[in-house]
Design a protein around this motif. Structure first.
Motif, PDB file in Angstrom:
ATOM      1  N   THR A 170       0.875  -1.183   0.000  1.00  0.00           N
ATOM      2  CA  THR A 170       0.000   0.000   0.000  1.00  0.00           C
ATOM      3  C   THR A 170       0.906   1.225   0.000  1.00  0.00           C
ATOM      4  O   THR A 170       2.006   1.197   0.568  1.00  0.00           O
ATOM      5  CB  THR A 170      -0.930   0.051   1.226  1.00  0.00           C
TER       6      THR A 170
ATOM      7  N   ALA B 122       2.892  -2.434   4.215  1.00  0.00           N
ATOM      8  CA  ALA B 122       1.952  -1.316   4.375  1.00  0.00           C
ATOM      9  C   ALA B 122       2.740  -0.024   4.522  1.00  0.00           C
ATOM     10  O   ALA B 122       3.195   0.308   5.617  1.00  0.00           O
ATOM     11  CB  ALA B 122       1.058  -1.557   5.593  1.00  0.00           C
ATOM     12  N   SER B 123       2.918   0.677   3.404  1.00  0.00           N
ATOM     13  CA  SER B 123       3.660   1.937   3.511  1.00  0.00           C
ATOM     14  C   SER B 123       2.727   3.136   3.390  1.00  0.00           C
ATOM     15  O   SER B 123       3.163   4.277   3.484  1.00  0.00           O
ATOM     16  CB  SER B 123       4.752   2.002   2.446  1.00  0.00           C
TER      17      SER B 123
ATOM     18  N   VAL C   9      -2.258   5.953   5.947  1.00  0.00           N
ATOM     19  CA  VAL C   9      -3.726   5.846   5.975  1.00  0.00           C
ATOM     20  C   VAL C   9      -4.280   6.809   7.021  1.00  0.00           C
ATOM     21  O   VAL C   9      -3.777   6.856   8.146  1.00  0.00           O
ATOM     22  CB  VAL C   9      -4.142   4.398   6.342  1.00  0.00           C
TER      23      VAL C   9
ATOM     24  N   PRO D 137     -10.800   1.664   9.650  1.00  0.00           N
ATOM     25  CA  PRO D 137     -10.248   0.335   9.956  1.00  0.00           C
ATOM     26  C   PRO D 137      -8.731   0.366   9.805  1.00  0.00           C
ATOM     27  O   PRO D 137      -8.196   1.116   8.983  1.00  0.00           O
ATOM     28  CB  PRO D 137     -10.873  -0.567   8.887  1.00  0.00           C
TER      29      PRO D 137
ATOM     30  N   ILE E  71      -5.877  -1.271   8.304  1.00  0.00           N
ATOM     31  CA  ILE E  71      -5.699  -2.252   7.216  1.00  0.00           C
ATOM     32  C   ILE E  71      -4.622  -3.261   7.578  1.00  0.00           C
ATOM     33  O   ILE E  71      -4.807  -4.477   7.478  1.00  0.00           O
ATOM     34  CB  ILE E  71      -5.329  -1.524   5.896  1.00  0.00           C
ATOM     35  N   LEU E  72      -3.488  -2.750   8.033  1.00  0.00           N
ATOM     36  CA  LEU E  72      -2.351  -3.616   8.355  1.00  0.00           C
ATOM     37  C   LEU E  72      -2.705  -4.588   9.481  1.00  0.00           C
ATOM     38  O   LEU E  72      -2.426  -5.794   9.382  1.00  0.00           O
ATOM     39  CB  LEU E  72      -1.149  -2.740   8.745  1.00  0.00           C
TER      40      LEU E  72
ATOM     41  N   GLY F  84       5.243  -3.278   8.433  1.00  0.00           N
ATOM     42  CA  GLY F  84       4.585  -1.990   8.630  1.00  0.00           C
ATOM     43  C   GLY F  84       5.597  -0.861   8.651  1.00  0.00           C
ATOM     44  O   GLY F  84       6.810  -1.085   8.737  1.00  0.00           O
TER      45      GLY F  84
ATOM     46  N   ALA G 219       6.344   3.025  10.540  1.00  0.00           N
ATOM     47  CA  ALA G 219       5.955   3.852  11.686  1.00  0.00           C
ATOM     48  C   ALA G 219       6.721   5.162  11.621  1.00  0.00           C
ATOM     49  O   ALA G 219       7.912   5.174  11.316  1.00  0.00           O
ATOM     50  CB  ALA G 219       6.280   3.125  12.982  1.00  0.00           C
TER      51      ALA G 219
ATOM     52  N   GLU H  32       7.885   8.190  13.885  1.00  0.00           N
ATOM     53  CA  GLU H  32       8.006   8.507  15.310  1.00  0.00           C
ATOM     54  C   GLU H  32       8.835   9.778  15.508  1.00  0.00           C
ATOM     55  O   GLU H  32       9.798  10.013  14.780  1.00  0.00           O
ATOM     56  CB  GLU H  32       8.701   7.351  16.067  1.00  0.00           C
TER      57      GLU H  32
ATOM     58  N   LYS I 165       4.598  -1.060  18.515  1.00  0.00           N
ATOM     59  CA  LYS I 165       3.648  -1.137  17.389  1.00  0.00           C
ATOM     60  C   LYS I 165       3.763  -2.489  16.690  1.00  0.00           C
ATOM     61  O   LYS I 165       2.776  -3.088  16.296  1.00  0.00           O
ATOM     62  CB  LYS I 165       3.965   0.002  16.415  1.00  0.00           C
TER      63      LYS I 165
ATOM     64  N   LYS J   9       0.563  -4.966  16.696  1.00  0.00           N
ATOM     65  CA  LYS J   9      -0.129  -5.286  15.438  1.00  0.00           C
ATOM     66  C   LYS J   9       0.254  -6.668  14.901  1.00  0.00           C
ATOM     67  O   LYS J   9      -0.185  -7.062  13.826  1.00  0.00           O
ATOM     68  CB  LYS J   9       0.182  -4.221  14.376  1.00  0.00           C
TER      69      LYS J   9
END
Ligand code: CTP
Length: 426
Positions: free
Chosen positions: A217, A296-297, A300, A328, A330-331, A345, A347, A349, A360, A364
């Motif tokens: 993504t 998942a980049s 969102v 929602p 997604i990841l 994923g 993040a 920070e 995280k 997740k």
């Protein structure tokens, strides 16, 4: 730039050959900087450019001034779809892609033909024209395909230059022996374009993800307020697109679910365009079955307006309140599937990067997380460079500030290392 009649016929000839060509190489998405110096073999480089484009490579051509005496730049432009560069001080070209950027863009620099003079200049680290400057400025490997008269090749000066270049780990392809354009017979002919194309192909390591399906993504999501307004963020999508490209280059079959971005999908990628987080969630969930990797980049949006107005909201009140509801994750939803893919994923920070990113990752249930430090002097959303701290179950690594495409390659290398690791082998 005018095309000479000879160039015109060369283009027609090469296009015809394109219909019947048989070379089956895969250079999908590779960035090849083709340098052409001034020898009669320059016309053969047009055939090389055609073969590389046909194999899926992106080819940018840089000619020395002498080379343009042998073949018109239009020939290469027609074959590669990009204007040809020659001068170091060309304002228009520099504005589009500066020479340092071009040097960094290259995955491989190939100079064919490389004349005796060019070899001498390379051996002495000269940077008096665009091609020699690029060679000094590129972090990529440089290959040369020498072509010259047999006496020039045999000369001790040329041989000494060759030795220097060899010591500096230039890839030296050829020359071949045979009849020469000048009538001499001996060593000095440029090896054939098909052979050079094969050597280029062989110079890239084989794909570590051959036959693997991966989904990425990328970009922001836009959450509609009314038909003309939305809540969005500044994500450019560059990192996600770079990851998609790096995965393709490792042989993966990539589906890229992209939010609204102004980027072209890398070659060979299946692209699904979405706008909102809900659409991205639906697109991912529809196609996630059978994917072995999920990166998942996307940035969102965590929230969306509770209600989307049917018509444009008029400014009647002095203030207004927008109620937002959670989108929602997604990841997290993908990682919670009964048979989840290998999940990576991202993040962002501002402090305690490792602590927050690791929290995280475990919360997740991710296999890997790539954290970037935002704020301070790090690359922002739209920047060309970035730095990452990558964490997985029993390890972590710092990837320093670098071009996002190089960073994506490094990240995908790490994904390959962990993804391919046998169960229990830490
Ligand atoms: N992500 C997602 N769906 C969402 C939100 C985030 O898939 N609705 C993914 C992003 O693509 C990214 C990771 O989750 O890979 C980011 O996680 P998130 O918890 O949103 O972290 P941050 O954006 O860093 O925000 P925060 O620290 O505020 O939780």
């Amino acid at each position: 730039m005018l095309t000479t009649a000879a160039d015109f016929y060369l283009i027609i000839y090469l296009r015809r050959r394109a219909l019947t060509g048989t070379v089956a190489l895969s250079l999908l998405g590779r960035h090849i900087l083709l340098g052409v110096s001034g020898g009669i073999a320059a016309y053969k480089s047009a055939e090389l450019a055609r073969l590389l484009v046909k194999a899926g490579a992106e080819v940018r051509v840089v000619m020395t001034t002498a080379a343009t005496e042998f073949v018109g730049p239009m020939t290469f432009q027609a074959l590669t779809g990009h204007t040809v560069r020659s001068g170091l001080f060309d304002e228009e070209h520099e504005a589009a892609m500066g020479h340092i950027e071009l040097a960094r863009w290259a995955d491989l620099v190939v100079i064919a033909p490389a004349t005796a003079d060019l070899m001498a200049r390379l051996a002495h680290g000269k940077a008096e024209d665009l091609l020699t400057t690029l060679v000094l400025a590129t972090p990529a490997a440089v290959a040369i395909a020498p072509a010259m008269n047999q006496q020039m090749w045999a000369d001790t000066a040329t041989q000494a230059n060759l030795e220097r270049l060899d010591e500096r780990e230039y890839l030296i392809w050829g020359p071949a022996a045979g009849e020469q354009a000048c009538g001499d017979v001996g060593m000095g002919r440029m090896i054939e374009p098909a052979e050079i194309a094969e050597k280029i192909d062989a110079s890239f390591p084989g794909g570590r993800l051959d036959g693997i399906s991966a989904m990425v993504t990328a970009g922001p999501t836009y959450e509609a307020i009314d038909p003309v307004r939305f809540i969005g963020n500044r994500s450019s999508g560059k990192m996600g697109f770079a990851v998609a490209r790096a995965l393709v280059e490792q042989g993966a079959e990539v589906t890229l679910v992209a939010g609204p971005v102004k980027l072209e999908a890398p070659k060979g990628v299946r692209r699904i365009d979405v706008e909102s987080a809900a659409e991205m969630h639906a697109a991912v969930m529809d196609s996630i079955a059978g994917q072995a990797l999920f990166v998942a980049s996307a940035a969102v949006a965590d929230y969306r307006p509770a209600d989307v107005a049917d018509g444009k909201i008029k400014k009647s009140a002095q203030s207004m309140t927008l109620e937002l509801v959670r989108n929602p994750d997604i990841l997290a939803d993908v990682a919670a599937l009964p048979e989840p893919p290998f999940c990576v994923g991202f993040a962002a920070e501002t402090h305690d990067v490792v602590g927050h990113a690791e929290e995280k990752r475990t919360r997740k249930n991710l296999d890997m997380i790539a954290a970037n430090h935002v704020g301070g002097e790090t690359g922002g959303f739209d920047a060309a460079d970035n730095a990452l701290t990558v964490l997985w179950k029993n390890g972590s690594i710092e990837l320093p500030m670098m071009d996002k495409q190089r960073l994506a390659h490094r990240l995908v290398e790490l994904i390959c290392d962990q993804f391919k690791k046998p169960e229990g082998d830490d």
